[in-house]
Structure formats: C-alpha cells, structure tokens
Design a protein around this motif. Structure first.
Motif, mmCIF file in Angstrom:
data_model
loop_
_atom_site.group_PDB
_atom_site.id
_atom_site.type_symbol
_atom_site.label_atom_id
_atom_site.label_comp_id
_atom_site.label_asym_id
_atom_site.label_seq_id
_atom_site.Cartn_x
_atom_site.Cartn_y
_atom_site.Cartn_z
ATOM 1 N N ALA A 27 1.360 -3.197 -0.563
ATOM 2 C CA ALA A 27 0.209 -2.580 -0.647
ATOM 3 C C ALA A 27 0.289 -1.062 -0.293
ATOM 4 N N THR A 28 -0.120 -0.223 -1.274
ATOM 5 C CA THR A 28 0.033 1.328 -0.865
ATOM 6 C C THR A 28 -1.326 1.829 -1.254
ATOM 7 N N VAL A 47 -6.750 -4.746 -13.210
ATOM 8 C CA VAL A 47 -5.624 -5.263 -12.901
ATOM 9 C C VAL A 47 -4.704 -4.707 -13.973
ATOM 10 N N LEU A 48 -3.407 -3.809 -13.843
ATOM 11 C CA LEU A 48 -2.691 -3.052 -14.370
ATOM 12 C C LEU A 48 -1.026 -3.583 -14.542
ATOM 13 N N THR A 49 -0.349 -3.360 -15.485
ATOM 14 C CA THR A 49 0.892 -3.553 -15.705
ATOM 15 C C THR A 49 1.639 -2.459 -15.931
ATOM 16 N N GLY A 50 2.717 -2.072 -15.403
ATOM 17 C CA GLY A 50 3.556 -0.830 -15.619
ATOM 18 C C GLY A 50 4.627 -0.679 -14.803
ATOM 19 N N ARG A 61 -4.399 -13.742 -6.229
ATOM 20 C CA ARG A 61 -4.005 -13.360 -5.000
ATOM 21 C C ARG A 61 -3.929 -11.913 -4.650
ATOM 22 N N LEU A 62 -3.647 -11.181 -5.657
ATOM 23 C CA LEU A 62 -3.452 -9.751 -5.593
ATOM 24 C C LEU A 62 -4.976 -9.122 -5.436
ATOM 25 N N GLU A 63 -6.099 -9.587 -6.152
ATOM 26 C CA GLU A 63 -7.077 -9.250 -5.859
ATOM 27 C C GLU A 63 -7.699 -9.500 -4.486
ATOM 28 N N THR A 64 -7.611 -10.782 -3.952
ATOM 29 C CA THR A 64 -7.831 -11.093 -2.825
ATOM 30 C C THR A 64 -7.519 -10.035 -1.559
ATOM 31 N N ILE A 65 -5.837 -9.963 -1.815
ATOM 32 C CA ILE A 65 -5.086 -8.941 -0.955
ATOM 33 C C ILE A 65 -5.633 -7.578 -0.959
ATOM 34 N N ALA A 66 -5.865 -7.056 -2.139
ATOM 35 C CA ALA A 66 -6.345 -5.725 -2.285
ATOM 36 C C ALA A 66 -7.828 -5.670 -1.644
ATOM 37 N N ALA A 71 -2.340 -3.125 -4.853
ATOM 38 C CA ALA A 71 -1.735 -4.518 -4.290
ATOM 39 C C ALA A 71 -0.713 -4.758 -5.432
ATOM 40 N N LYS A 72 0.635 -4.744 -5.300
ATOM 41 C CA LYS A 72 1.416 -5.102 -6.406
ATOM 42 C C LYS A 72 2.581 -5.945 -6.270
#
Length: 722
Positions: free
Chosen positions: A276-277, A331-334, A117-122, A358-359
């Motif tokens: 989204a930033t 894809v990142l986590t932090g 979903r985030l990949e599609t939005i980004a 997008a997060k």
C-alpha cells in the motif's frame, strides 16, 4: 455362449491395481474438496462421514462390476463401431469444454476475490489515515481551546514566566509528546519563535508562507514536504484563542514518514508482493508520500511522470482529471513504480489531495489462478476416468444382461452380499440395512460391537430388541420417513447402549432393488460421543475463561513487541476509557505512566519480554482526565500466538497509598501525644513523692514533740517499703 477363460494372476493383479488407482485419486481429490467446501468441525465431520460411505459404495460397486465382468467374460470381445464411438467422443468433449469453462471462471473468481480484498484494504487504510489526521487536528484544537485564559502565552522578552505559565507549558510539552508529535513551536505573527520544544524544527520558507494562510478557529495542515535537511515533515498550524488582535500561532510538527509507514506497511494476509502506497499529483508528476516497499527511504523524493502510460498512479490521476472534481475508488491494471506488471485499487483519502494505492504483482495473481486450475484439471481427469469407466461398465452390463438373466441364481446373490458384508465389516462405523418393516437384513461388525449382540442374532429383529421402547419407536419412525421421502437424511441420534449413552451421526437413505423400487433402508452411524464431549468441554472452558477475564476487578493486559495488544474492560475503566479499543490506540504501556516513571516502566517491560522473569513494581500513571494514579504492575513472560509476550495485572493502589500516608501521619501524632503524657506523668509523680516526704517529716517532728502525728494515714515512701 463362448467358453470362459480361466482366472489368472494377471487378472487378479489388474483388479488390485485398478482399485489402488481409484482409491489413490479418491483420497487425493476428495480430501482437497472437503477442505475447500467446509470449515467448521460439524460440517467437516458430516462431510467425512458422507465421503466414507460414498467410498464404500463406489468401491463395492466397482469390485462387484469387475468381478461380474470377469465371471461373464468371453474369450473374444467385439470392437466398438463408429456409431458407438460418437456419443463417447461427444461426452468426453463436453467434459473438456466444461473444464475449460471452469478454469476460465476460476480465473475470474480469483480476480474478483483479489479485487474485493484490495478494496477492503485500501478503504480501511485510507479511513485510518483520515482518522489519524483528524485526531492530530483535534489535538491542536484542544490546545487552542485550552489557551483562552492566556496561560499558554509566554511572557515578554524581559519578563520571567509565572509559575502557572511554567506549569501549563510543561503540561503542553508532555501532551504533545504523548500524542505523537515530534515538536512544537509558538510563533508571533511575524514568524519569530516565542517558545518551542527541544525537538521542534527550524523556520523555513514553506512554514513562513503558511503563516499568511492561517485563519482564526481553523487548523491548517501543511505538507508533507521536505524541510531544509531533506527530511519529510508535516505541520499543523492554528492561532491561539487568547483574545488578541494578532494572536501567536501554534505549530505542531511531525518529522519523518514513520507515522504513515506504520499505517501502510502492515498487510493483513501473508503474500509475496502486497503493498500500500500513498501518492498525490504535483504539477505534471506523481509524487509518492510514503516509503514504497521496495524503495525504502524515498518518501517525497520519488517522482514519476504523469504521462507514464501504464503506471497505476498516473492512470488514476489522468482519469480523475478527465472526470472533474469527482473522486471515487478505481480498479486498475498496469505497472507499479518498478515497471513490473501489477494489479491494484486506488482510494482517495478524505479531506486531502492524497490517494492510496493497494496493489499486488500480476504474477502473484496468476500464480493463485494457476494453482486452482491445476486442481480443476485433476478433477476433470478423475471425471473423465470415472465417466469412461462407467461407459465401459455400462456397455459390459448391456452385453451381459441376457446372460445374467439365464445364469442368475441365489448363489451369486449370496456371494455379492457376502462381498459387500466383508467390505462393511472392515469399517469402524456401524453399517446396517432394514426391510420395509424395520427388520435388520444387514448388520456389520462395528454395529454388533456397539449393541453388544452378534450380527446373526440381530438379523430379522427390529429396534425393539436393542433399544429402550421410546428410542426404538423414534428410530423406526425415522426409517418410515426415509422410505416416504425417498431421500438420504443425516442427523444426530442420542442412544442408550450397554456401554452407556452415546451420540451418533447417522446417515440413512432408501434401499432400492434393481428396478428402482424401495425395499427398505440403509444406514451408516458414526460414534461422535467423544467429539461432542470435547466440543462441549472446550466451549465451557472458553466461556469460563472469558467470563473470568472480562469480569475481573483487576486490570489484565497482554503486551507484545512493546505494544498493548489486549486489555480487559477493567484495565480501560481504570484509566478512564469507555472501552478497551479506545485505550489500545495509545500503544505502549509506558505511555500511560507519568514522565518520571515512563522510562523505568518501558525498561521493565522490555527486559521481561526478552529475558523472562517476573515484574512487580509500583509507579505513577496518568488518568484519561490527566489525574494522577498510583498503580501496582505485575507481569510474567508467556508465549502468545507463537511469539514472546508479557501477561500480567495492573491494580489501582491510589486509595491504599493515601490510607498508608494517613496512617503514617496518625502514628506520628500519637507518638508525640504519648511523649507529652509521659513528661506530664513524671512531673506529677515527682510532686506526689515530695508531698509524701513532707508529710512523713511533719509526723516525725510531731512524735518528737510528744504530739499525735497529723497525717497518720500517709502511705510509706518507696524507700521505706523496699
């Protein structure tokens, strides 16, 4: 065999409470499972039918087993040995292990779904930003291309602009405003302004440095950066193509960060933390180009160190720095800029050094996984309950097998059949059973009501006694196929009954005896005639409405919150656009109106949407080719998707306006001709009257002299007639 204890109220209450618990768990979990697995009305109807007859079958078997257990129960029940407990414990352990695996897999699936979903939005938002920048650069290229004839070049300091230059510069200012720019400035090579719009910003060091990098035939994008007032600013520069050695430079300016916030702020699904930033690297810092959701007004002023170990944007920039010039999604986590644990996807914006993140907060992701895990746990509890109950029933069945062989009688079979028939009669669906020859051996109350015959009359009969020959042969052939395939089949059946033609969703399966041999078929049929009619009616109405709207010769529109959210093809063609999607990008309806009517049209739309009432107005609009159109606007306030909106028509009255003007001119010309004819007629009449008077005088004089009158046929004067 030990003596059986008497049946007490406690035993009856135990059966009722057990049935209630199983039924409650079934309703709770089966409805949720159907909601998860099926979405279309047809699938939902089929699943509900299967769920219904499964409930009947399971509850019938449970009641039968509990009653048989009570009938054959002895006063003493032996305890399970350690060897008998071992397989039960192993089976329960296996169920618990599978439950844990399902929960772990659910967490992974939830994360993968959120990643997709985030990949599609980004990806979508990064493409929209790149497309927006490309459109603005194309606008500047269009201005440069239109300046080849020198009409956009202003005159010298002492000279007055020609009418053509004034008109072209006015058109240029209007074009810049329509395309979303806040201002425009025309600079000479030294940076002195030659011409600028009222909203244009002042010259600054950043813009002066950019003038040295401008190249002929190319558009230079500068920014975003903070101007001398501390406001975000984005400039587009290109030299005019007027044939001069040092042509003036056109600068188009966009002030503020509203343009990027309009793309980034909308989120396609309701959530609590989605965001989204847009960011980029500046030296050893991460610079945020847009306003973050939780820190409004901080575009270009929010800077975080690139060395931040857990910051999502900093992680991406450090990884991209190590991989060289390669730019790809990650894809990142932090943590985000608030130092809150987050999970996001970063996409580069094509043609820029910008990156889009997008997060969502990690707490939201964990919450979604936790909700699904609760349902998995409840299902596991149901499986444990059913499994252990099945083991207990199986153990009871094994213990009572020998007693059942001795006590087996036709009376008990009849009682079990009566119990099953009572449960079947409580259903609103037709439930029936047939032997291998197709004769009915079970016919419930609902089935009797459908065919209009009592169940006692139908037992022993086949389908030929109920349905027309062709339908009866079809049903009997379907029963033979079920027996041959030994599988449950579900299909729609169109049958002729005494109440008329009806449609049934029929589920049929093989009926087996205790040894597993097929002895006939069973079936459950649900009347879905009303559902099919409603579905066909809805499909017909939807098609008719779509055909009327899409093929209408009038422009149809829907405006919500001041923006065009729907137009039909005729509306788009009226303004010279090939498709509705191309015109929807313009935004508000008043952007299509001429400059003199734009404010009036916007006020009419806002008043109608907020206060209600009807709209009937005529205004001048601009065609896609900058031609003028005369249109009539009709509108009325409606509710669209739960929000107030304006629905109406737009008619092209340009030809009618021209015809009305032509008719007005013709009427004036005819009026002038009529007045000239009246003046000519008056002169001629006066002349004729004078001639008649003269003739009568000559005739009178001749009579006095005794001579015959020379004009005996002269008509009498009007005075003589009266």
């Amino acid at each position: 065999m030990a003596e059986q204890p008497p049946l007490t109220r406690a035993h009856v209450l135990n059966v009722v409470l057990t049935y209630g618990a199983v039924a409650s768990l079934w309703i709770l979990l089966s409805d949720k499972a159907v909601e998860w697995l099926f979405s279309t009305p047809a699938q939902f109807a089929l699943a509900s039918t299967i769920k219904g007859w499964l409930f009947i079958l399971i509850t019938a078997l449970m009641l039968y087993a509990m009653l048989r257990r009570r009938i054959n129960q002895t006063s003493a029940s032996p305890r399970l040995s350690g060897r008998q407990w071992l397989p039960i414990l192993l089976l329960n352990g296996l169920i618990l292990a599978l439950t844990a695996m399902a929960m772990a897999q659910n967490i992974g699936l939830t994360r993968d779904k959120e990643v997709a979903r985030l990949e599609t939005i980004a990806d979508l938002k990064s493409r929209r930003i790149a497309e927006w920048l490309g459109n603005r650069e194309q606008d500047l290229r269009q201005i440069v291309g239109n300046s080849r004839d020198g009409a956009f070049s202003p005159p010298g300091p002492q000279a007055r602009p020609s009418e053509e230059q004034t008109r072209r510069l006015s058109q240029l200012a209007e074009f810049i405003s329509v395309r979303g720019f806040d201002g425009a400035t025309l600079l000479d090579p030294a940076g002195h302004p030659l011409w600028q719009t009222p909203g244009a910003g002042a010259m600054n060091a950043t813009l002066r440095g950019a003038l040295t990098r401008v190249e002929t035939g190319k558009v230079l994008r500068v920014g975003p950066y903070l101007d001398e007032l501390g406001q975000p600013r984005l400039d587009f520069l290109a030299p005019l193509a007027n044939g001069q050695d040092q042509p003036p430079v056109m600068v188009l300016q966009i002030s503020g960060s509203h343009w990027i916030n309009q793309i980034l702020t909308p989120w396609p699904i309701p959530d609590s933390s989605g965001e989204a930033t847009l960011f980029r690297q500046r030296a050893d810092e991460v610079q945020y180009l847009s306003d973050p959701r939780y820190r409004p007004g901080s575009a270009l002023t929010l800077h975080l160190p690139l060395t931040h170990s857990t910051l999502l944007a900093a992680q991406y920039l450090r990884q991209e720095g190590k991989s060289g010039a390669t730019r790809r999604a990650r894809v990142l986590t932090g943590q985000d800029y608030r130092d809150i644990a987050a999970f996001g996807v970063v996409y580069p914006v094509a043609g820029t050094d910008w990156f889009l993140l997008a997060k969502i907060d990690k707490a939201e992701l964990n919450q979604a996984s936790f909700r699904e895990s609760i349902w998995i746990g409840l299902i596991a509890l149901l499986v444990l309950f059913v499994t252990n109950a099945g083991i207990i029933l199986l153990r009871q069945h094994t213990r009572l097998l020998m007693a059942e062989q001795v006590r087996h009688s036709q009376t008990e079979r009849l009682q079990a059949l009566q119990l099953l028939s009572a449960i079947a009669d409580s259903s609103e669906d037709a439930i029936f059973a047939k032997d291998k020859e197709g004769r009915y051996i079970l016919f419930n109350r609902a089935a009797s009501q459908f065919v209009g015959k009592p169940a006692a009359e139908m037992l022993g009969q086949d389908d030929m006694a109920i349905f027309p020959p062709e339908q009866a042969r079809m049903l009997m052939e379907a029963g033979r196929q079920v027996i041959a395939s030994n599988k449950v089949q579900t299909e729609e059946e169109y049958l002729t009954l005494p109440c008329g033609d009806r449609v049934f969703l029929a589920t049929k399966g093989p009926l087996q005896d205790e040894d597993g041999d097929v002895i006939g078929t069973f079936g459950i049929s649900r009347d879905i005639t009303d559902f099919k009619r409603a579905e066909a009616d809805l499909r017909e109405r939807e098609g008719l409405f779509r055909a009327l709207v899409e093929q209408s010769l009038a422009g149809i529109y829907i405006i919500q919150q001041g923006q065009l959210c729907y137009i039909n093809p005729c509306f788009a063609h009226l303004f010279g656009y090939g498709s509705p999607g191309a015109l929807l990008k313009v935004g508000p309806l008043h952007a299509l109106a001429s400059q003199k009517d734009s404010e009036r049209v916007a006020e009419l739309i806002v008043r109608c949407e907020l206060e209600g009432g009807d709209i009937h107005a005529r205004f001048s609009a601009l065609h896609h080719d900058n031609q003028s159109l005369e249109v009539e606007l009709y509108g009325r306030r409606v509710d669209y998707r739960g929000q107030p909106a304006v629905l109406g028509l737009l008619l092209d009255v340009t030809e009618r306006e021209q015809v009305e003007q032509a008719l007005t001119r013709q009427a004036m010309a005819l009026r002038q001709q009529n007045e000239e004819l009246e003046r000519f007629n008056k002169v001629m009449v006066d002349r004729e009257l004078a001639m008649l008077t003269l003739k009568h005088q000559i005739n009178g004089l001749s009579r006095q002299l005794g001579l015959p009158p020379p004009y005996p046929q002269a008509p009498a004067l009007p005075e003589e007639i009266s």
